[in-house]
Design a protein around this motif. Structure first.
Motif, PDB file in Angstrom:
ATOM      1  N   ARG A 117      -7.714   9.349  12.033  1.00 41.50           N
ATOM      2  CA  ARG A 117      -7.631   8.027  11.390  1.00 41.50           C
ATOM      3  C   ARG A 117      -6.375   7.354  11.930  1.00 41.50           C
ATOM      4  N   THR A 138      -2.473  -1.030  -3.357  1.00 39.65           N
ATOM      5  CA  THR A 138      -3.555  -0.165  -2.892  1.00 39.65           C
ATOM      6  C   THR A 138      -3.016   1.238  -2.623  1.00 39.65           C
ATOM      7  N   THR A 168     -11.617   5.327  11.947  1.00 36.15           N
ATOM      8  CA  THR A 168     -11.839   6.368  10.958  1.00 36.15           C
ATOM      9  C   THR A 168     -12.779   7.370  11.597  1.00 36.15           C
ATOM     10  N   ARG A 172      -2.998  -1.187   8.477  1.00 38.65           N
ATOM     11  CA  ARG A 172      -4.421  -1.494   8.346  1.00 38.65           C
ATOM     12  C   ARG A 172      -5.236  -0.437   9.090  1.00 38.65           C
ATOM     13  N   ALA A 173      -6.317   0.056   8.482  1.00 40.35           N
ATOM     14  CA  ALA A 173      -7.142   1.066   9.149  1.00 40.35           C
ATOM     15  C   ALA A 173      -7.798   0.467  10.386  1.00 40.35           C
ATOM     16  N   VAL A 233      -3.981   4.834  -0.570  1.00 43.76           N
ATOM     17  CA  VAL A 233      -4.850   5.493   0.412  1.00 43.76           C
ATOM     18  C   VAL A 233      -4.478   6.966   0.440  1.00 43.76           C
ATOM     19  N   ASP A 234      -5.476   7.839   0.281  1.00 45.25           N
ATOM     20  CA  ASP A 234      -5.229   9.280   0.307  1.00 45.25           C
ATOM     21  C   ASP A 234      -5.396   9.798   1.738  1.00 45.25           C
ATOM     22  N   LEU A 235      -4.325  10.337   2.299  1.00 44.21           N
ATOM     23  CA  LEU A 235      -4.397  10.850   3.675  1.00 44.21           C
ATOM     24  C   LEU A 235      -4.843  12.319   3.709  1.00 44.21           C
ATOM     25  N   ALA A 239       0.827  -1.215   0.000  1.00 40.65           N
ATOM     26  CA  ALA A 239       0.000   0.000   0.000  1.00 40.65           C
ATOM     27  C   ALA A 239       0.853   1.253   0.000  1.00 40.65           C
ATOM     28  N   PHE A 268      -3.896   3.803  12.009  1.00 37.24           N
ATOM     29  CA  PHE A 268      -3.518   2.604  11.244  1.00 37.24           C
ATOM     30  C   PHE A 268      -2.566   1.758  12.074  1.00 37.24           C
ATOM     31  N   PHE A 328       0.389   5.256   1.171  1.00 38.76           N
ATOM     32  CA  PHE A 328      -0.418   6.275   1.849  1.00 38.76           C
ATOM     33  C   PHE A 328       0.075   7.626   1.353  1.00 38.76           C
ATOM     34  N   GLU A 329      -0.748   8.262   0.529  1.00 36.73           N
ATOM     35  CA  GLU A 329      -0.329   9.503  -0.129  1.00 36.73           C
ATOM     36  C   GLU A 329      -0.805  10.735   0.624  1.00 36.73           C
TER      37      GLU A 329
END
Ligand SMILES: [Zn+2]
Length: 406
Positions: free
Chosen positions: A384, A43, A394, A390-391, A45-47, A7, A386, A9-10
């Motif tokens: 949020r 994957t 939220t 893994r989330a 994920v937009d942070l 993954a 992690f 995380f952007e």
């Protein structure tokens, strides 16, 4: 970059003001910042340009004795000033009418996780009055949540060791069940035998090869004497970096020269100090201790229990309280308060790998704050979190089915 990671995380902002991404593979940080840009991943994920910080470290809590999630239990004041013996008796009375321990522990644990705590040290009563039952209960709860939080358990003699028959043997037996740390309680004022109490605590630590985390409420020179004894034994056994004194109120009572002398001994012995910045007590001066080289970290301690009604399990809020009570105003000071609930906590707990660095578990929290000093004063919600990439939460709420069923 040819390797494919799990993954990416952007749009993360980091404490140093830079922005970038976090690449995660097999639950660990594989690349961070500029180095993570353009990674091949499964994957994304937009942070959302949030501030990303390491998961919080809850350094001192009591999962077994909180009534969080249970019926409200009004606080009962001591009859003749604060007295640990009397508070323990109030606790015994309250526990007799409380909801089942596993339910209360789960409620409190979920509260902590929802705020972004990814590592925790909980003291659990082990003594001749309760035996090993609370520890067995909390061990089972820990197992259910092991994918979302790492928990160390301390065998805590709430009723003393020498004052409570059978306790020394039970404390030792706790390590056959999976306990991690040996605790203690006011060797002087509770057991009235500093040497006898510390002989047992350090004896078990040596025999079992486990760290020590001892409650010390004793103030003034009585507390300082015990801190000196603990530091000396720590050095004699080569246990530097493996011993914690929780509370150590005495450090907040004494003159600057005695504090400086004691701080040097703590630093040389690698003994860390835990504080929750209590509302009604002098407490260890965080900056002076840090300057001397002592690790100072934070914990909630009691949450809605027989000791006081406060506490919400939010370590960012705890950082704010440590800063508020310490009179921290500059960015540097606010960062020190933040350190107490992140890196310093990780160091005190002896975590092998922690933080936003390559190779560490991908445990982090995304916050709505411009930078760390603002996060400490604003304590933003809606986080949020992690764990191992893994989330877990939220919008500040625990995601369902993050835990294992019993
Ligand atoms: Zn405690």
């Amino acid at each position: 970059m040819t390797q494919t990671f799990d993954a990416l995380f952007e749009n993360a902002r980091f404490a140093d003001g830079t922005s970038g991404a976090i690449a995660v593979d097999a639950g660990r940080i594989a690349a961070i910042g500029e180095a993570a840009r353009g990674a091949t991943v499964r994957t994304v994920v937009d942070l959302g340009d949030t501030l990303v910080v390491p998961g919080f470290v809850e350094g001192h809590i009591h999962l077994d004795t909180s009534f969080y999630g249970d019926a409200w239990k009004p606080h009962k004041p001591c009859t003749a000033g604060f007295d640990v013996h009397e508070r323990v008796e109030f606790q015994r009375q309250n526990m007799a009418t409380a909801a089942p321990m596993d339910e209360r522990a789960r409620s409190q644990l979920e509260l902590c996780i929802s705020h972004g705590t990814t590592h925790m040290r909980s003291h659990v009563m082990v003594d001749g009055t309760v035996g090993l039952k609370p520890l067995e209960t909390i061990l089972a709860v820990r197992e259910q949540y092991r994918d979302v939080i790492d928990i160390q358990l301390v065998a805590f003699p709430q009723n003393g060791i020498l004052a409570c028959p059978g306790t020394a043997e039970l404390l030792d037996a706790a390590f056959d069940l999976g306990c991690d740390v040996i605790g203690g309680l006011d060797p002087a004022s509770f057991d009235r035998d500093v040497k006898g109490h510390l002989d047992i605590v350090f004896g078990i630590a040596e025999k079992r090869g486990v760290p020590i985390d001892l409650h010390l409420h004793d103030g003034h020179l009585l507390g300082i004497f015990q801190i000196e004894e603990i530091a000396a034994r720590t050095r004699a056994l080569g246990m530097e970096g493996k011993v914690v004194v929780s509370h150590a109120y005495a450090l907040g009572d004494v003159s600057a020269d005695i504090l400086a002398r004691t701080a040097d001994k703590l630093a040389a012995a690698g003994v860390a100090i835990m504080t929750n910045a209590p509302g009604d007590h002098p407490f260890p001066p965080v900056l002076a201790l840090r300057k001397a080289g002592v690790t100072v970290f934070g914990g909630s301690d009691n949450i809605r229990d027989s000791w006081w009604p406060y506490g919400d399990g939010d370590m960012l809020g705890r950082a704010m309280m440590i800063g508020y009570r310490s009179g921290f105003y500059t960015d540097q000071e606010l960062a020190a308060a933040f350190d107490a609930v992140t890196e310093a906590g990780a160091r005190a707990l002896g975590l092998e790998s922690y933080g936003l660095r390559v190779g560490a578990p991908a445990d982090f929290v995304a916050l709505e704050a411009a930078h760390v000093p603002e996060a400490v004063v604003a304590v933003p919600g809606g986080r949020r979190a992690f764990k191992a990439g893994r989330a877990v939460t939220t919008d500040g709420k625990l995601l369902q089915r993050t835990t294992r069923t019993a």
